[in-house]
Design a protein around this motif. Structure first.
Motif, PDB file in Angstrom:
ATOM      1  N   ALA A  80       0.808  -1.225   0.000  1.00 14.03           N
ATOM      2  CA  ALA A  80       0.000   0.000   0.000  1.00 14.03           C
ATOM      3  C   ALA A  80       0.839   1.270   0.000  1.00 14.03           C
ATOM      4  CB  ALA A  80      -0.932  -0.005   1.210  1.00 14.03           C
ATOM      5  N   LEU A  98      -7.940  -1.708  -2.421  1.00 14.44           N
ATOM      6  CA  LEU A  98      -9.004  -1.489  -1.436  1.00 14.44           C
ATOM      7  C   LEU A  98     -10.392  -1.410  -2.074  1.00 14.44           C
ATOM      8  CD1 LEU A  98      -7.156   1.143   0.764  1.00 14.44           C
ATOM      9  CD2 LEU A  98      -8.060  -1.041   1.597  1.00 14.44           C
ATOM     10  N   SER A 133     -13.212  -3.909  -1.353  1.00 13.01           N
ATOM     11  CA  SER A 133     -12.649  -4.922  -0.442  1.00 13.01           C
ATOM     12  C   SER A 133     -12.541  -6.299  -1.094  1.00 13.01           C
ATOM     13  CB  SER A 133     -13.497  -5.029   0.840  1.00 13.01           C
ATOM     14  OG  SER A 133     -13.419  -3.832   1.588  1.00 13.01           O
ATOM     15  N   SER A 162      -8.958  -8.067  -0.336  1.00 15.05           N
ATOM     16  CA  SER A 162      -8.837  -8.564   1.038  1.00 15.05           C
ATOM     17  C   SER A 162      -9.807  -9.712   1.312  1.00 15.05           C
ATOM     18  CB  SER A 162      -9.062  -7.426   2.036  1.00 15.05           C
ATOM     19  OG  SER A 162     -10.346  -6.854   1.862  1.00 15.05           O
ATOM     20  N   ASP A 220      -7.586  -4.520   5.222  1.00 11.17           N
ATOM     21  CA  ASP A 220      -8.057  -3.212   4.758  1.00 11.17           C
ATOM     22  C   ASP A 220      -7.581  -2.093   5.679  1.00 11.17           C
ATOM     23  OD1 ASP A 220      -9.327  -4.267   2.568  1.00 11.17           O
ATOM     24  OD2 ASP A 220     -11.312  -4.350   3.508  1.00 11.17           O
ATOM     25  N   GLU A 257      -5.314   0.893   4.390  1.00 10.25           N
ATOM     26  CA  GLU A 257      -5.937   2.222   4.451  1.00 10.25           C
ATOM     27  C   GLU A 257      -5.083   3.174   5.280  1.00 10.25           C
ATOM     28  OE1 GLU A 257      -8.099   5.012   3.296  1.00 10.25           O
ATOM     29  OE2 GLU A 257      -9.123   3.106   2.917  1.00 10.25           O
TER      30      GLU A 257
END
Length: 227
Positions: A187, A197, A200, A203, A218, A222
């Motif tokens: 990320a 992301l 979702s 993930s 996530d 994030e």
């Protein structure tokens, strides 16, 4: 480790003249303040140069070039596509070691995602990436430089890894803390994080294959993206 010793035993020492003959006609792909780092040779192979560090550095005992070779061996043993080593060199005149390798064919994951227009194709690729990352973690591959620029989509659609110098391979699957740390690495680039992301999906797919909750993945990505 035995295979690695064999590679070290096959080291070819190049004179300055031999080195310049090897790099004749090469394109410089990467360099820094210390000089050239990656060359694209006329035969389509690449030459990755490693600077010899301080005399008392651990890299004098176990050079980064040998770590690179070790990583190609360990990935191959785990069935993970990566580059193929063609030669290992010492170049005393410029205080470098070097690895010559044949690259994987294909395009980076980042470039492939940018070329996709259809949402369903993007969804399918995201799911494949989640499967691939879960496979890496299950096989004990901790790739600190894991991001969309270092995952390659081959012509047959199979995923592989490039630029693998910064890596450790363990005999056991990665712990939860190592896996979450790896998602932070993924990320670091905001555009990558936003794609991973999205809805979702990444993930959720990864979580369905492992014991790690999607919410944790996530949250880590994030938080990293927002820095």
């Amino acid at each position: 480790m035995g295979l690695l010793r064999k590679e070290g035993d096959r080291t070819q020492c190049l004179s300055e003249q031999q080195f310049y003959q090897l790099r004749e006609g090469a394109m410089v792909i990467e360099k820094d303040g210390y000089g050239e780092k990656v060359l694209h040779l006329p035969d389509s192979s690449f030459l990755k140069l490693f600077r010899q560090r301080h005399f008392f550095s651990i890299s004098r005992i176990f050079p980064y070039s040998l770590r690179f070779i070790r990583n190609t061996i360990q990935l191959s043993e785990r069935g993970i596509p990566t580059v193929t080593v063609k030669g290992y060199y010492r170049i005393p005149s410029i205080r470098r070691t070097a690895v010559q390798y044949q690259p994987l064919p294909g395009e980076t994951l980042r470039k492939v995602f940018l070329s996709i227009d259809k949402p369903e194709e993007q969804t399918g690729l995201l799911q494949r990436v989640a499967h691939f990352v879960a496979l890496l973690h299950r096989k004990g591959v901790y790739f600190r430089s894991l991001h969309m620029g270092n995952i390659l989509v081959q012509p047959d659609g199979e995923l592989g890894l490039i630029d693998i110098a910064d890596m450790r391979c363990y005999r056991h699957s990665l712990s939860e803390s190592f896996r979450l740390r790896n998602f932070r690495h993924m990320a670091r680039y905001r555009s990558d994080a936003e794609l991973l992301l999205k809805n979702s999906l990444f993930s959720a797919t990864y979580a369905s294959l492992t014991d790690l909750e999607a919410d944790k993945i996530d949250h880590v990505m994030e938080t990293t993206k927002s820095r």
